[in-house]
Design a protein around this motif. Structure first.
Motif, PDB file in Angstrom:
ATOM      1  N   ALA A 155      -9.382   2.385 -14.235  1.00  0.00           N
ATOM      2  CA  ALA A 155      -9.651   1.575 -13.412  1.00  0.00           C
ATOM      3  C   ALA A 155      -8.753   0.268 -13.216  1.00  0.00           C
ATOM      4  N   ALA A 156      -8.433  -0.324 -14.570  1.00  0.00           N
ATOM      5  CA  ALA A 156      -7.943  -1.656 -14.450  1.00  0.00           C
ATOM      6  C   ALA A 156      -6.659  -1.535 -13.566  1.00  0.00           C
ATOM      7  N   PRO A 157      -5.460  -0.494 -13.911  1.00  0.00           N
ATOM      8  CA  PRO A 157      -4.418  -0.783 -13.092  1.00  0.00           C
ATOM      9  C   PRO A 157      -4.706  -0.504 -11.882  1.00  0.00           C
ATOM     10  N   ALA A 158      -5.404   0.589 -11.320  1.00  0.00           N
ATOM     11  CA  ALA A 158      -5.584   0.871 -10.056  1.00  0.00           C
ATOM     12  C   ALA A 158      -6.212  -0.231  -9.066  1.00  0.00           C
ATOM     13  N   LEU A 159      -7.282  -0.744  -9.603  1.00  0.00           N
ATOM     14  CA  LEU A 159      -7.823  -2.128  -8.920  1.00  0.00           C
ATOM     15  C   LEU A 159      -6.568  -3.364  -8.904  1.00  0.00           C
ATOM     16  N   GLU A 160      -5.799  -3.342 -10.062  1.00  0.00           N
ATOM     17  CA  GLU A 160      -4.754  -4.562 -10.092  1.00  0.00           C
ATOM     18  C   GLU A 160      -3.953  -4.118  -9.000  1.00  0.00           C
ATOM     19  N   LEU A 161      -3.256  -2.813  -8.889  1.00  0.00           N
ATOM     20  CA  LEU A 161      -2.425  -2.520  -7.829  1.00  0.00           C
ATOM     21  C   LEU A 161      -3.234  -2.868  -6.280  1.00  0.00           C
ATOM     22  N   LEU A 162      -4.428  -2.461  -6.089  1.00  0.00           N
ATOM     23  CA  LEU A 162      -4.986  -2.913  -4.628  1.00  0.00           C
ATOM     24  C   LEU A 162      -4.907  -4.348  -4.399  1.00  0.00           C
ATOM     25  N   THR A 163      -5.102  -5.261  -5.447  1.00  0.00           N
ATOM     26  CA  THR A 163      -5.080  -6.754  -5.505  1.00  0.00           C
ATOM     27  C   THR A 163      -3.478  -7.046  -5.094  1.00  0.00           C
ATOM     28  N   THR A 164      -2.763  -6.377  -5.548  1.00  0.00           N
ATOM     29  CA  THR A 164      -1.241  -6.657  -5.096  1.00  0.00           C
ATOM     30  C   THR A 164      -0.901  -6.332  -3.843  1.00  0.00           C
ATOM     31  N   LEU A 165      -1.248  -5.080  -3.348  1.00  0.00           N
ATOM     32  CA  LEU A 165      -1.008  -4.597  -2.196  1.00  0.00           C
ATOM     33  C   LEU A 165      -1.787  -5.384  -1.074  1.00  0.00           C
ATOM     34  N   GLY A 166      -3.059  -5.636  -1.346  1.00  0.00           N
ATOM     35  CA  GLY A 166      -3.588  -6.545  -0.527  1.00  0.00           C
ATOM     36  C   GLY A 166      -4.655  -5.622   0.211  1.00  0.00           C
ATOM     37  N   VAL A 167      -6.071  -5.979   0.289  1.00  0.00           N
ATOM     38  CA  VAL A 167      -6.927  -5.020   1.015  1.00  0.00           C
ATOM     39  C   VAL A 167      -6.745  -5.050   2.560  1.00  0.00           C
ATOM     40  N   ASP A 168      -6.186  -6.168   3.085  1.00  0.00           N
ATOM     41  CA  ASP A 168      -6.112  -6.122   4.456  1.00  0.00           C
ATOM     42  C   ASP A 168      -4.899  -5.214   4.826  1.00  0.00           C
ATOM     43  N   ALA A 169      -3.837  -5.157   4.105  1.00  0.00           N
ATOM     44  CA  ALA A 169      -2.640  -4.574   4.509  1.00  0.00           C
ATOM     45  C   ALA A 169      -2.910  -2.913   4.248  1.00  0.00           C
ATOM     46  N   VAL A 170      -3.685  -2.751   3.356  1.00  0.00           N
ATOM     47  CA  VAL A 170      -4.181  -1.199   2.799  1.00  0.00           C
ATOM     48  C   VAL A 170      -5.367  -0.650   3.985  1.00  0.00           C
ATOM     49  N   ALA A 202     -15.861  18.468   9.852  1.00  0.00           N
ATOM     50  CA  ALA A 202     -15.056  18.326   8.941  1.00  0.00           C
ATOM     51  C   ALA A 202     -14.649  16.845   8.985  1.00  0.00           C
ATOM     52  N   ARG A 203     -14.321  16.216   7.654  1.00  0.00           N
ATOM     53  CA  ARG A 203     -14.293  14.851   7.363  1.00  0.00           C
ATOM     54  C   ARG A 203     -12.996  14.645   6.660  1.00  0.00           C
ATOM     55  N   LEU A 204     -12.102  13.987   7.253  1.00  0.00           N
ATOM     56  CA  LEU A 204     -10.800  13.531   6.949  1.00  0.00           C
ATOM     57  C   LEU A 204     -10.764  12.076   6.454  1.00  0.00           C
ATOM     58  N   SER A 205     -10.131  11.654   5.599  1.00  0.00           N
ATOM     59  CA  SER A 205     -10.295  10.428   5.166  1.00  0.00           C
ATOM     60  C   SER A 205      -8.647   9.948   4.580  1.00  0.00           C
ATOM     61  N   PHE A 206      -8.163   8.722   5.027  1.00  0.00           N
ATOM     62  CA  PHE A 206      -6.708   8.269   4.971  1.00  0.00           C
ATOM     63  C   PHE A 206      -6.810   7.149   4.036  1.00  0.00           C
ATOM     64  N   HIS A 207      -5.886   7.098   2.823  1.00  0.00           N
ATOM     65  CA  HIS A 207      -5.630   5.867   2.030  1.00  0.00           C
ATOM     66  C   HIS A 207      -4.321   5.495   1.924  1.00  0.00           C
ATOM     67  N   ALA A 208      -3.964   4.644   0.941  1.00  0.00           N
ATOM     68  CA  ALA A 208      -2.749   3.957   0.984  1.00  0.00           C
ATOM     69  C   ALA A 208      -1.598   4.931   0.590  1.00  0.00           C
ATOM     70  N   TYR A 209      -1.856   6.063  -0.191  1.00  0.00           N
ATOM     71  CA  TYR A 209      -0.985   7.196  -0.771  1.00  0.00           C
ATOM     72  C   TYR A 209      -0.614   8.015   0.544  1.00  0.00           C
ATOM     73  N   ASN A 210      -1.374   8.029   1.711  1.00  0.00           N
ATOM     74  CA  ASN A 210      -1.085   9.128   2.784  1.00  0.00           C
ATOM     75  C   ASN A 210      -0.072   8.467   3.506  1.00  0.00           C
ATOM     76  N   THR A 211       0.707   9.347   4.417  1.00  0.00           N
ATOM     77  CA  THR A 211       1.758   8.962   5.039  1.00  0.00           C
ATOM     78  C   THR A 211       1.713   9.715   6.547  1.00  0.00           C
ATOM     79  N   LEU A 212       2.660   9.213   7.496  1.00  0.00           N
ATOM     80  CA  LEU A 212       2.490   9.522   8.801  1.00  0.00           C
ATOM     81  C   LEU A 212       2.657  11.254   8.764  1.00  0.00           C
ATOM     82  N   ALA A 213       3.418  11.827   7.820  1.00  0.00           N
ATOM     83  CA  ALA A 213       3.474  13.187   7.745  1.00  0.00           C
ATOM     84  C   ALA A 213       2.184  13.859   7.657  1.00  0.00           C
ATOM     85  N   ASP A 214       1.190  13.117   6.620  1.00  0.00           N
ATOM     86  CA  ASP A 214      -0.030  13.828   6.474  1.00  0.00           C
ATOM     87  C   ASP A 214      -0.970  13.646   7.705  1.00  0.00           C
ATOM     88  N   ALA A 215      -0.657  12.707   8.555  1.00  0.00           N
ATOM     89  CA  ALA A 215      -1.424  12.574   9.866  1.00  0.00           C
ATOM     90  C   ALA A 215      -1.076  13.481  10.947  1.00  0.00           C
TER      91      ALA A 215
END
Length: 336
Positions: free
Chosen positions: A252-267, A315-328
């Protein structure tokens, strides 16, 4: 679009973060290192325990709260069950009529529960309402709760506000202003291993609560509380900590720390852009959630290499930081 996806090893077509998130490579690497230490007995447990403090601090930063107001646990329902100790006898708790059971059953055990449509929660808060409990983002549909209206109505009637952020924290900017408890299972948008959970507990709420699962980790200094009386618990939210599942917090720690670096607004902006790309391609208006609920044949998505979920018959689809335009685009091709 960003190049964030290079920080993960996500398989193309994974559109199921609302079920569970994928770990960033750094989180996976740190966890594998610790698992190898465990396998060989080559480390003390104290460095693993440091990950709990790192994760608590990162979660507090994500929601703009003091770390002293954050408790750690393993599940959202366990935190809610402890919060339920703050409810008086014959308490009345208001919940949405479609709400995940981890934010329903703890109240049903401890109080009388009233259910109403999510959009009408605020207007149903009365002087008889002890607490209102709801998800900031509804897991099946992605619908946002009318948070400002709920908080305003709750303040008017001195009603406790208990929000589940499991489908929100990690992409939606959140603060605890006006909220008494903010509970979050970390294995979705926070991308932690299942078994890590966090709860913001306001000081006024903690005054009413009992540390139902008090343990060595509840003490002011856990390393001095291995044995015996007297009872000693921390003066802050750590009094309600569960003894942590270390390996979950190592991830959990490095995952949450990465989110603080990327910024929740940007994500959040990234996630919404991808979801709205799909909406636009289907002729739908833009939305305010990265969760899409669609009347679509799940078999078509599976055949196209899309991993999604089925909730409430849709059907439920959900997008996050690791998804790309190719996924969409892949999803659009399957859906059209």
């Amino acid at each position: 679009m960003t190049t964030w996806h290079t920080l993960w090893d996500a398989r193309p077509g994974w559109l199921n973060t609302a079920s569970y998130g994928l770990p960033p490579r750094q989180a996976y690497t740190e966890l594998q290192t610790v698992l190898d230490q465990w396998r060989h007995g080559s480390s003390d447990w104290k460095p693993w325990d440091d990950s709990v403090a790192r994760a608590r601090t990162a979660f507090a930063r994500l929601i703009g709260a003091p770390a002293a107001d954050v408790t750690v646990s393993s599940t959202a329902s366990q935190i809610n069950s402890t919060i339920a100790t703050a409810l008086p006898e014959r308490a009345r708790v208001l919940v949405p009529d479609i709400e995940f059971t981890s934010n329903v059953f703890p109240w049903a055990v401890a109080a009388d529960v009233e259910t109403v449509p999510l959009a009408r929660l605020a207007e149903h808060i009365t002087p008889a309402t002890t607490a209102v409990a709801f998800s900031l983002i509804q897991s099946a549909t992605g619908e946002r709760a009318p948070l400002a209206d709920i908080i305003a109505a709750a303040r008017e009637h001195d009603t406790l506000v208990i929000a589940d952020a499991s489908q929100a924290c990690g992409w939606l900017p959140i603060t605890p202003d006006g909220i008494d408890a903010l509970v979050c299972a970390a294995y979705k948008w926070l991308m932690a291993p299942r078994g890590a959970a966090f709860g913001y507990l306001s000081p006024r709420l903690r005054e009413r609560m009992r540390p139902l699962a008090a343990n060595w980790y509840s003490a002011p200094d856990p390393t001095t509380a291995f044995y015996g009386m007297p009872l000693r618990v921390a003066a802050d939210a750590r009094a309600f900590d569960l003894s942590p599942a270390w390996f979950c917090y190592v991830g959990a720690a490095p995952a949450l720390e990465l989110l603080t670096t990327l910024g929740v607004d940007a994500v959040g902006a990234h996630n919404l852009a991808l979801a709205n790309h799909v909406r636009a391609g289907l002729g739908l208006p833009p939305g305010d959630s990265p969760i899409l609920s669609l009347a679509a044949d799940p078999a078509r998505l599976t055949a196209a290499g899309i991993t999604a979920a089925t909730r409430a018959g849709r059907a439920r689809l959900s997008f996050h930081a690791y998804n790309t335009l190719a996924d969409a685009e892949r999803a659009l091709e399957a859906l059209t």
